[in-house]
Design a protein around this motif. Sequence first.
Motif, PDB file in Angstrom:
ATOM      1  N   GLN A  95      -7.835  -0.297  -5.849  1.00 50.88           N
ATOM      2  CA  GLN A  95      -8.202   0.892  -5.082  1.00 50.88           C
ATOM      3  C   GLN A  95      -6.996   1.550  -4.419  1.00 50.88           C
ATOM      4  O   GLN A  95      -7.005   2.758  -4.159  1.00 50.88           O
ATOM      5  CB  GLN A  95      -9.249   0.527  -4.027  1.00 50.88           C
ATOM      6  CG  GLN A  95     -10.596   0.118  -4.594  1.00 50.88           C
ATOM      7  CD  GLN A  95     -11.493  -0.557  -3.572  1.00 50.88           C
ATOM      8  OE1 GLN A  95     -11.204  -0.545  -2.369  1.00 50.88           O
ATOM      9  NE2 GLN A  95     -12.584  -1.149  -4.026  1.00 50.88           N
ATOM     10  N   LYS A  96      -5.960   0.745  -4.148  1.00 53.56           N
ATOM     11  CA  LYS A  96      -4.761   1.291  -3.498  1.00 53.56           C
ATOM     12  C   LYS A  96      -3.798   1.939  -4.491  1.00 53.56           C
ATOM     13  O   LYS A  96      -2.767   2.478  -4.078  1.00 53.56           O
ATOM     14  CB  LYS A  96      -4.033   0.179  -2.734  1.00 53.56           C
ATOM     15  CG  LYS A  96      -4.842  -0.440  -1.586  1.00 53.56           C
ATOM     16  CD  LYS A  96      -5.230   0.579  -0.533  1.00 53.56           C
ATOM     17  CE  LYS A  96      -6.005  -0.085   0.606  1.00 53.56           C
ATOM     18  NZ  LYS A  96      -6.469   0.910   1.602  1.00 53.56           N
ATOM     19  N   GLU A 130      -9.605  -6.234  -6.301  1.00 50.84           N
ATOM     20  CA  GLU A 130     -10.274  -4.931  -6.350  1.00 50.84           C
ATOM     21  C   GLU A 130      -9.684  -3.960  -5.330  1.00 50.84           C
ATOM     22  O   GLU A 130      -9.517  -2.762  -5.615  1.00 50.84           O
ATOM     23  CB  GLU A 130     -11.782  -5.098  -6.132  1.00 50.84           C
ATOM     24  CG  GLU A 130     -12.493  -5.819  -7.258  1.00 50.84           C
ATOM     25  CD  GLU A 130     -12.381  -5.086  -8.595  1.00 50.84           C
ATOM     26  OE1 GLU A 130     -12.292  -3.833  -8.577  1.00 50.84           O
ATOM     27  OE2 GLU A 130     -12.394  -5.752  -9.639  1.00 50.84           O
ATOM     28  N   LYS A 131      -9.358  -4.466  -4.158  1.00 51.97           N
ATOM     29  CA  LYS A 131      -8.761  -3.605  -3.130  1.00 51.97           C
ATOM     30  C   LYS A 131      -7.374  -3.127  -3.560  1.00 51.97           C
ATOM     31  O   LYS A 131      -6.982  -1.995  -3.262  1.00 51.97           O
ATOM     32  CB  LYS A 131      -8.702  -4.331  -1.789  1.00 51.97           C
ATOM     33  CG  LYS A 131     -10.061  -4.481  -1.124  1.00 51.97           C
ATOM     34  CD  LYS A 131      -9.946  -5.126   0.241  1.00 51.97           C
ATOM     35  CE  LYS A 131     -11.283  -5.109   0.980  1.00 51.97           C
ATOM     36  NZ  LYS A 131     -12.349  -5.790   0.242  1.00 51.97           N
ATOM     37  N   THR A 169       0.828  -1.206   0.000  1.00 51.69           N
ATOM     38  CA  THR A 169       0.000   0.000   0.000  1.00 51.69           C
ATOM     39  C   THR A 169       0.862   1.255   0.000  1.00 51.69           C
ATOM     40  O   THR A 169       0.598   2.211  -0.750  1.00 51.69           O
ATOM     41  CB  THR A 169      -0.929  -0.007   1.225  1.00 51.69           C
ATOM     42  OG1 THR A 169      -1.745  -1.186   1.185  1.00 51.69           O
ATOM     43  CG2 THR A 169      -1.823   1.217   1.240  1.00 51.69           C
ATOM     44  N   TYR A 200      -7.932 -10.340  -3.290  1.00 48.24           N
ATOM     45  CA  TYR A 200      -8.041  -8.901  -2.993  1.00 48.24           C
ATOM     46  C   TYR A 200      -7.731  -8.025  -4.203  1.00 48.24           C
ATOM     47  O   TYR A 200      -7.228  -6.911  -4.058  1.00 48.24           O
ATOM     48  CB  TYR A 200      -7.100  -8.553  -1.833  1.00 48.24           C
ATOM     49  CG  TYR A 200      -7.381  -9.329  -0.579  1.00 48.24           C
ATOM     50  CD1 TYR A 200      -8.536  -9.101   0.172  1.00 48.24           C
ATOM     51  CD2 TYR A 200      -6.508 -10.334  -0.151  1.00 48.24           C
ATOM     52  CE1 TYR A 200      -8.808  -9.836   1.313  1.00 48.24           C
ATOM     53  CE2 TYR A 200      -6.774 -11.067   0.993  1.00 48.24           C
ATOM     54  CZ  TYR A 200      -7.919 -10.815   1.724  1.00 48.24           C
ATOM     55  OH  TYR A 200      -8.187 -11.545   2.866  1.00 48.24           O
ATOM     56  N   LYS A 248      -9.088  -3.602   4.183  1.00 48.78           N
ATOM     57  CA  LYS A 248      -9.584  -2.289   3.741  1.00 48.78           C
ATOM     58  C   LYS A 248      -8.599  -1.179   4.089  1.00 48.78           C
ATOM     59  O   LYS A 248      -8.412  -0.232   3.328  1.00 48.78           O
ATOM     60  CB  LYS A 248     -10.937  -1.988   4.404  1.00 48.78           C
ATOM     61  CG  LYS A 248     -12.091  -2.834   3.893  1.00 48.78           C
ATOM     62  CD  LYS A 248     -13.374  -2.487   4.635  1.00 48.78           C
ATOM     63  CE  LYS A 248     -14.523  -3.371   4.198  1.00 48.78           C
ATOM     64  NZ  LYS A 248     -15.761  -3.089   4.993  1.00 48.78           N
ATOM     65  N   ASN A 249      -7.960  -1.321   5.252  1.00 49.15           N
ATOM     66  CA  ASN A 249      -7.053  -0.272   5.716  1.00 49.15           C
ATOM     67  C   ASN A 249      -5.872  -0.908   6.446  1.00 49.15           C
ATOM     68  O   ASN A 249      -5.832  -0.930   7.678  1.00 49.15           O
ATOM     69  CB  ASN A 249      -7.790   0.703   6.642  1.00 49.15           C
ATOM     70  CG  ASN A 249      -6.897   1.828   7.112  1.00 49.15           C
ATOM     71  OD1 ASN A 249      -5.990   2.247   6.411  1.00 49.15           O
ATOM     72  ND2 ASN A 249      -7.153   2.313   8.317  1.00 49.15           N
TER      73      ASN A 249
END
Length: 416
Positions: A117-118, A113-114, A90, A111, A382-383
């Motif tokens: 997003q990153k 899609e995540k 990330t 993961y 997510k985070n």
Amino acid sequence: MSKKILLTTMPAEGEFVDWTTPKFFMPKGNKNVPLGILSLATNLSDDYEIVILDPSSEGWTIDQTIEKIESEKPDILGLSVVTRRVYAMTEILRRTSAPYKVVGGPHTLYYSEKVLQKGADAVFIGPLAELEFAKAVKELPKGVIQCNTQINDIKFPDRTLINIEDYFPKISVLFKAPNRLPMFSSIGCPNNCNFCNVQTKKVQFKNPKTIVEEMKHLYSVGCRSVHILDDNFNINKNHVQEILDEMDRQNFSVELSGRGQVRMDFDLAPKLAAHNFKRIHVGIESLNEKTLEFFRKNNSLAEIKSFCEVMNKNNIDILGYFILGAPTDDEKYLAELPEMIRKLGIKYPYFNILFPEPNTDYYQSLLKEGFYKKDYWAEYMKNPTPYFEIPYPYGERRRKEIIEYVNNIIEEFKSN
């Protein structure tokens, strides 16, 4: 001007806390050959300038890794990511300036899609992505790329692309083999152990001729002990027999070891021994029938005993992996375990602690049965935060007991 492609592993800084493997079994100074990115680089054309970084082996921090990446000014940045290092991923995606960033490796399976997003431009899903990656560096596609590369459609990793001597073991806790290096003869494992999140259940076997050619390549760079790092190298009798036959055809011999399973055709044992096969790494996991059932192992205690008897008879050392901390392990079993290991002649017992890895049936069962009141891994992905530690599912008291037991049993066998 040719494009510059930089391929890198992830630094260990910030990885989530994993209590699986005690520190005794992770000696500092040893490096793991980055076979995944080496294979990607090997299967690109000569039209590119390729830079390979291995911060996980070099011990670099996230800042040092980013500084090195930025100093190279790559046109394409490729990250190979395992889930425990998603925080580093990330940060690197966020803080690097390459115009095209892609991510592959085991983490993307669940993961993708995540990861997009990153900040990734493209994400590769699949155990092998060499052909799709080679196409992507020309066309620069965006989004999720499903990979269908087959193991026999690609060249094996060229170890001369890195300073391979840096990867010869400097410290050995469990063995003394000279200049040991790993390779794969297959990928995938069809077994259904509840604690495992192996990347693919579909097994692909490498061509035996290619396998022996790769062994010879390792020998040419100074390796004198080849470790077959497959998820399960002895699952298919014909595959193993064909490798041995090909070694005979090419009149090639080298010390061998491999990672496999208990359930195998025992007729192979004397043949392996005759081809300088010295040690088998095998997931025994438990000598408790209830725990074997809990883990969904595909073998019984009787089969483990037969396996050990055959290996010992053929002078093949056993490195046996054990997992401690299952709710089915009672005090009687734990007290008897050291003597059981000795009676079986397991020369190198390797003790792990049961860990609820993401995307495993074991973790899902802990959620379903109420040991976890929320989905910790879903929140974390997510985070990602540095050094996250998931709570021990059976309480702090039990956690301390298991850690103490594992430390004691390591000391017991270390002194033998």
